[in-house]
Design an enzyme around this catalytic site. Structure first.
Site, PDB file in Angstrom:
ATOM      1  N   TRP A   3      -4.045  -0.825   1.053  1.00 12.27           N
ATOM      2  CA  TRP A   3      -3.761   0.017   2.175  1.00 12.27           C
ATOM      3  C   TRP A   3      -2.598  -1.179   3.081  1.00 12.27           C
ATOM      4  O   TRP A   3      -2.122  -2.040   2.591  1.00 12.27           O
ATOM      5  CB  TRP A   3      -4.689   0.234   3.182  1.00 12.27           C
ATOM      6  CG  TRP A   3      -4.712   1.775   3.826  1.00 12.27           C
ATOM      7  CD1 TRP A   3      -4.429   1.965   4.860  1.00 12.27           C
ATOM      8  CD2 TRP A   3      -4.993   2.940   2.979  1.00 12.27           C
ATOM      9  NE1 TRP A   3      -4.293   3.331   5.257  1.00 12.27           N
ATOM     10  CE2 TRP A   3      -4.826   4.072   3.960  1.00 12.27           C
ATOM     11  CE3 TRP A   3      -5.514   3.305   1.677  1.00 12.27           C
ATOM     12  CZ2 TRP A   3      -4.879   5.429   3.654  1.00 12.27           C
ATOM     13  CZ3 TRP A   3      -5.539   4.427   1.623  1.00 12.27           C
ATOM     14  CH2 TRP A   3      -5.398   5.469   2.581  1.00 12.27           C
ATOM     15  N   ASP A   4      -2.021  -0.463   4.070  1.00 16.49           N
ATOM     16  CA  ASP A   4      -1.034  -1.373   4.839  1.00 16.49           C
ATOM     17  C   ASP A   4      -1.774  -2.329   5.468  1.00 16.49           C
ATOM     18  O   ASP A   4      -1.289  -3.192   6.209  1.00 16.49           O
ATOM     19  CB  ASP A   4      -0.337  -0.369   5.699  1.00 16.49           C
ATOM     20  CG  ASP A   4      -0.987   0.300   6.644  1.00 16.49           C
ATOM     21  OD1 ASP A   4      -2.251   0.236   6.626  1.00 16.49           O
ATOM     22  OD2 ASP A   4      -0.466   1.258   7.617  1.00 16.49           O
ATOM     23  N   TRP A   5      -3.237  -2.653   5.664  1.00 15.81           N
ATOM     24  CA  TRP A   5      -3.610  -3.587   6.149  1.00 15.81           C
ATOM     25  C   TRP A   5      -4.458  -4.537   5.236  1.00 15.81           C
ATOM     26  O   TRP A   5      -5.464  -5.302   5.589  1.00 15.81           O
ATOM     27  CB  TRP A   5      -4.671  -3.305   7.431  1.00 15.81           C
ATOM     28  CG  TRP A   5      -5.202  -2.004   7.070  1.00 15.81           C
ATOM     29  CD1 TRP A   5      -4.884  -0.923   7.815  1.00 15.81           C
ATOM     30  CD2 TRP A   5      -6.347  -1.566   6.266  1.00 15.81           C
ATOM     31  NE1 TRP A   5      -5.658   0.317   7.430  1.00 15.81           N
ATOM     32  CE2 TRP A   5      -6.646  -0.134   6.589  1.00 15.81           C
ATOM     33  CE3 TRP A   5      -7.238  -2.395   5.794  1.00 15.81           C
ATOM     34  CZ2 TRP A   5      -7.622   0.501   5.897  1.00 15.81           C
ATOM     35  CZ3 TRP A   5      -8.347  -1.827   5.060  1.00 15.81           C
ATOM     36  CH2 TRP A   5      -8.443  -0.270   5.201  1.00 15.81           C
ATOM     37  N   ASN A  11      -8.653  12.035   6.856  1.00 18.19           N
ATOM     38  CA  ASN A  11      -7.781  11.246   7.842  1.00 18.19           C
ATOM     39  C   ASN A  11      -6.344  11.581   7.218  1.00 18.19           C
ATOM     40  O   ASN A  11      -5.973  11.378   6.347  1.00 18.19           O
ATOM     41  CB  ASN A  11      -7.929   9.904   7.572  1.00 18.19           C
ATOM     42  CG  ASN A  11      -7.087   9.165   8.321  1.00 18.19           C
ATOM     43  OD1 ASN A  11      -7.260   8.791   9.337  1.00 18.19           O
ATOM     44  ND2 ASN A  11      -6.080   8.642   7.342  1.00 18.19           N
ATOM     45  N   GLU A  12      -5.731  12.382   8.356  1.00 18.58           N
ATOM     46  CA  GLU A  12      -4.169  12.662   8.395  1.00 18.58           C
ATOM     47  C   GLU A  12      -3.786  13.774   7.164  1.00 18.58           C
ATOM     48  O   GLU A  12      -2.676  13.938   7.110  1.00 18.58           O
ATOM     49  CB  GLU A  12      -3.557  11.278   8.212  1.00 18.58           C
ATOM     50  CG  GLU A  12      -3.866  10.270   9.380  1.00 18.58           C
ATOM     51  CD  GLU A  12      -3.037   9.021   9.632  1.00 18.58           C
ATOM     52  OE1 GLU A  12      -2.654   8.501  10.701  1.00 18.58           O
ATOM     53  OE2 GLU A  12      -2.421   8.708   8.578  1.00 18.58           O
ATOM     54  N   GLU A  49      -6.437   7.421  16.908  1.00 18.25           N
ATOM     55  CA  GLU A  49      -5.621   6.250  16.514  1.00 18.25           C
ATOM     56  C   GLU A  49      -4.308   5.841  17.442  1.00 18.25           C
ATOM     57  O   GLU A  49      -3.610   6.713  17.715  1.00 18.25           O
ATOM     58  CB  GLU A  49      -5.365   6.613  15.190  1.00 18.25           C
ATOM     59  CG  GLU A  49      -6.451   6.599  14.027  1.00 18.25           C
ATOM     60  CD  GLU A  49      -5.642   6.405  12.580  1.00 18.25           C
ATOM     61  OE1 GLU A  49      -4.580   5.777  12.488  1.00 18.25           O
ATOM     62  OE2 GLU A  49      -6.252   6.946  11.655  1.00 18.25           O
TER      63      GLU A  49
END
Length: 886
Positions: A190-192, A456-457, A554
């Site tokens: 993921w981006d983290w 989510n999204e 968020e």
């Protein structure tokens, strides 16, 4: 290996054999790779990565570039095997099952070399009938297939049309087609977070043997009858009846503290049977309700349910019951188009304040009870009341939800679908159906969970066309979206849990999304539902860039973790902001540049000639920037709860992204990997305080709003002080007349043109002065001391250098300033303080600090420095367990 006699079952008469026996297969197993070249012992629960590390065959997977170096682990096909002897006589049992609470993820299961089943869903519980294959001495194998290879095969086999996205962005260094496998979505990167698609048996595995009948599931929901003004309890029990004849008996439900005991007659026919009980709590009994943190107690009641069945079979189940109601209110708002979006708990409107939860580790066997309690205790310590369990992770372990119940943390629970479109072939839907039905049964009894969300999204991804789908093809994907989240997941929720609301996605427009046939043209509307908002280019100190939405679920800004956290997984050559390691660890495109850009808007960037000093200073400054940005945005949402401006407002939730970290890397988190507090988390203690003054400017006028989350009104005053940067003593101050702050509201308390404020404070300019303010009553501080910058700190005039050394500490030095010039913030290399010297320092500062404690809220007292202290950890924090070595 030891024999477990399940607590929920008693003996079939005195001196006879048990009605059920359970034999755990936890412990040591053998693990081998696909070609048999590598064989090693491994623990269950656990995973291959952990086993390799424990045997010294690999380093810490988080060290430096090991997420890439160990990619081979996830691409291999591993086998778990075990031989064992069952310590009871198998022939005496009518039914024997193999129970797997969690398998990660794709496997074929062989028992005594007979294939008994397959798994394809990390989130499901599996039960296999082994009555005809089990022996006294047995072998079991789980032959895993790489989830990465499986996902690629499933994607390739889906030939009718593409189901995007194929792969994550290159900067994430991840694996492809995660949407084709029911596995922790962020495990592919993921981006983290890193890419570690684990394999293994990640939860309990056991053998269960029973006669007559067996209790498979037990769950319940408290229901409040508004018309009768009384509580009822719906209890659902699922049995497997193996007797050839009906099994009769009675059920006794007892809740002693509610003076409740009710008896029911039942008869169980052979086969799978469901028993539904309806327990009435007398309206003459006072039932104490469960409240979120900061709003009341988390009262629960011990309940026992005893099934006394034919043949002397007794089955007893104990549980803690909590009573609370939850309503999602979507109704018209005067002066604004659209609908409200807020929650009532026990009939009281609650502003949800908190963060978003991600998995605490890539390897779940490393997530201990101690770590969970540390992280969740940090939530309530920062005055939060809500966590959103994000849909790209996992349905958390039972202990997580039990702690949330105990601590009063409300949970927004996503189903595990995130940032992707998903297939809807029958095999995939069957797997999802089993997953969702199981998770509803497992989790519905927890009062902490206040809402289910489908994903989510994904609505936004579809309707905002993240994946560049042609307009002519969009109806195909809309049909798949409605099939998965509405016709399947929503129907399962409505059938299985009527005690809490369901929304299809986050962000979503709620009722408006339903009206638009389940997909809105703009799912991120400020007039409906919840929003996700990120903007790294606009100045985060400018509150006008933030959406005045109904609910912000968020938002956030990145920072780096402290050097002491990074040091454990890096080497000397990695310690610069532009090193290969720093670039590798950043999984958000342009993230490092965005942090420096945002910091540079208001702070001078470090310019030391020492590269290591520059690295440490830069890390520190990213945390200062993140804390101030999230503070500004959160305070904007909190002060917007009671007003409509330009037809927008009535914001009733602020959940920043994100609470915790999955590894040691730059992210949006306020808690570093392992639980250490970033500066943002210290700030959150104040900006989430139940009573808070919020300052801001609009058209050169300075305003202060009072924000209250309390249930009651309180009389108080507002004190406004102006300081020069060279002294903590105010150059002027003003105290308002006494006023009543209404509970559950945000109102304007003070306004003054900045020019007038500066004029009445002598020689103040925007650059030389700063404003602080607080709420108090009868010399008792009721709120944190807040502050407002009149200019960027990099333009500040009169800042003093700190006079703190590690050898000795004179507390009187801090009466001038305890913090170094913020334009060059990290020259203090270390602070060594004994408890005595720290106490002396705090005592010296009593005239500058006041404990704030609200009436009836014992234990919430905090020591707060005046505004300069907000630029870094307070003296109290420097002496606490969250002290970070800089």
């Amino acid at each position: 290996m030891r024999l477990h006699l399940l607590l929920l079952l008693a003996l079939c008469g005195a001196g006879t054999t048990a009605a059920e026996l359970s034999y755990s297969l936890r412990g040591n197993w053998s693990i081998c790779n696909g070609n048999g070249s590598l064989e090693l012992p491994g623990a269950v629960p656990g995973c291959v990565h952990s086993a390799l590390f424990q045997q010294g065959l690999i380093q810490d997977s988080y060290y430096r570039f090991n997420d890439l170096n160990y990619r081979w682990v996830s691409l291999d096909n591993w086998t778990y095997s075990k031989e064992f002897k069952i310590p009871f006589e198998i022939s005496k049992w009518q039914k024997v099952n193999l129970i797997l609470e969690g398998v990660d993820t794709v496997s074929k299961i062989l028992f005594n070399e007979v294939t008994i089943g397959e798994t394809d869903n990390m989130f499901n519980r599996y039960s296999f009938d082994i009555t005809n294959v089990v022996r006294d001495v047995n072998s079991i194998e789980l032959r895993f297939q790489s989830a990465v290879l499986y996902a690629a095969q499933q994607s390739k086999a889906h030939t009718r049309y593409q189901v995007p996205p194929d792969c994550p962005p290159l900067v994430q260094k991840g694996e492809c087609h995660v949407n084709f496998v029911r596995k922790e979505q962020c495990s592919f990167s993921w981006d983290w977070g890193p890419s570690f698609p684990t394999q293994g048996i990640w939860k309990d595995v056991r053998i269960e043997a029973y006669n007559i009948c067996h209790l498979n599931y037990f769950t319940f929901s408290p229901i409040y009858d508004k018309s009768a003004q009384e509580w009822n309890l719906e209890i659902e029990s699922t049995f497997d009846v193996v007797s050839s004849k009906p099994v009769g008996g009675q059920v006794i439900v007892a809740i002693p503290k509610l003076q409740t005991q009710q008896t029911y007659s039942i008869e169980l026919q052979p086969g799978k049977r469901i028993v539904e009980l309806f327990v009435n709590i007398s309206k003459n009994i006072t039932v104490e309700t469960w409240w979120p943190h900061g709003h009341g107690n988390q009262t629960g009641y011990n309940m026992t349910v005893l099934f006394e069945l034919d043949g002397g079979l007794n089955i007893e189940k104990s549980a803690k019951v909590y009573f609370r109601t939850v309503e999602l209110i979507e109704e018209p708002i005067k002066g604004s188009p659209g609908l409200s979006f807020y929650f009532k708990i026990n009939g009281f409107p609650i502003f949800l304040k908190g963060s978003n939860w991600i998995p605490a580790d890539s390897f779940q066997d490393r997530v201990t009870s101690e770590l969970l309690r540390l992280l969740l205790q940090s939530v309530v310590d920062a005055n939060m009341n809500t966590l959103r369990v994000w849909g790209g992770g996992i349905y958390e372990q039972d202990e997580f939800y039990e702690l949330c119940d105990e601590l009063g943390i409300m949970v927004w629970q996503d189903f595990m679908f995130a940032c992707a479109l998903y297939p809807t072939d029958q095999g995939f839907l069957d797997s999802v159906t089993a997953e969702v039905a199981y998770q509803i049964k497992r989790l519905k009894s927890h009062p902490s969970i206040i809402i289910w969300s489908g994903n989510n999204e994904n609505e936004e991804a579809l309707m905002m066309n993240w994946y560049h789908i042609s307009f002519t093809d969009r109806p195909i994907y809309i049909k798949d979206y409605v099939t998965l989240y509405v016709k399947n997941i929503r129907e399962l929720v409505l059938a299985g849990d009527k005690s809490r609301p369901f929304i299809t996605s986050s962000p979503t427009n709620g009722a408006e999304t339903v009206a638009e046939a389940w997909v809105s043209q703009n799912p991120n509307s400020n007039y409906f539902g919840d929003v996700h908002f990120y903007d790294y280019i606009s100045d985060c100190w400018n509150w006008k860039v933030f959406p005045k939405a109904r609910f912000a679920s968020e938002y956030g800004y990145q920072s780096w973790p402290s050097f002491s956290t990074l040091e454990k997984v890096s080497s000397t050559e990695d310690w610069s902001f532009n090193s290969k390691f720093s670039l590798h660890r950043q999984h958000h495109e342009g993230g490092n540049k965005q942090m420096l850009y945002q910091a540079g808007l208001h702070f001078k960037l470090p310019q030391s000639t020492d590269p290591l000093r520059t690295f440490k200073d830069t890390i520190y400054l990213t945390q200062v920037m993140q804390a101030q940005c999230v503070k500004t945005e959160t305070e904007f949402y909190r002060r917007s709860r009671s007003e409509i401006v330009d037809q927008q407002g009535h914001t009733m939730g602020a959940l920043y992204w994100q609470l915790n970290d999955i590894w040691q890397a730059p992210s949006w988190a306020s808690l570093e990997y392992g639980g250490k507090w970033k500066m943002l988390h210290y700030f959150a203690q104040n900006f989430f305080a139940p009573l808070l003054p919020v300052g801001f400017e609009n058209e050169n006028t300075f305003y202060i709003y009072g924000v209250s989350d309390l249930h009651s009104d309180y009389s108080m005053t507002l004190s406004v002080r102006v300081h020069t940067w060279s002294s903590l003593e105010p150059v002027c101050s003003r105290v308002t007349e006494r006023f009543v702050m209404k509970g559950g509201e945000a109102v304007c308390l003070y306004e003054e043109p900045v020019s007038e404020l500066l004029r009445r404070c002598g020689n103040c300019t925007r650059e030389s002065c700063v404003v602080s303010f607080y709420l108090s009553a009868d010399h008792e501080l009721l709120s944190p001391t807040n502050y407002h910058f009149l200019s960027s700190p990099k333009e500040a005039v009169g800042l003093c250098k700190a006079q703190i050394t590690g050898a000795s500490l004179n507390p009187r030095l801090c009466s001038q300033t305890y913090r170094e010039e913020i334009s060059n913030p990290t020259k203090i290399t270390s602070i060594s303080m004994t408890p005595a010297s720290l106490s002396a320092l705090v005592l010296e500062q009593q005239k500058l600090m006041l404990p704030w404690q609200l009436p009836g809220q014992a234990g919430m007292s905090r020591m707060n420095l005046v505004p300069v202290a907000a630029l870094g950890p307070s003296l109290e924090q420097l002496g606490g367990h969250h002290l970070s070595a800089r």
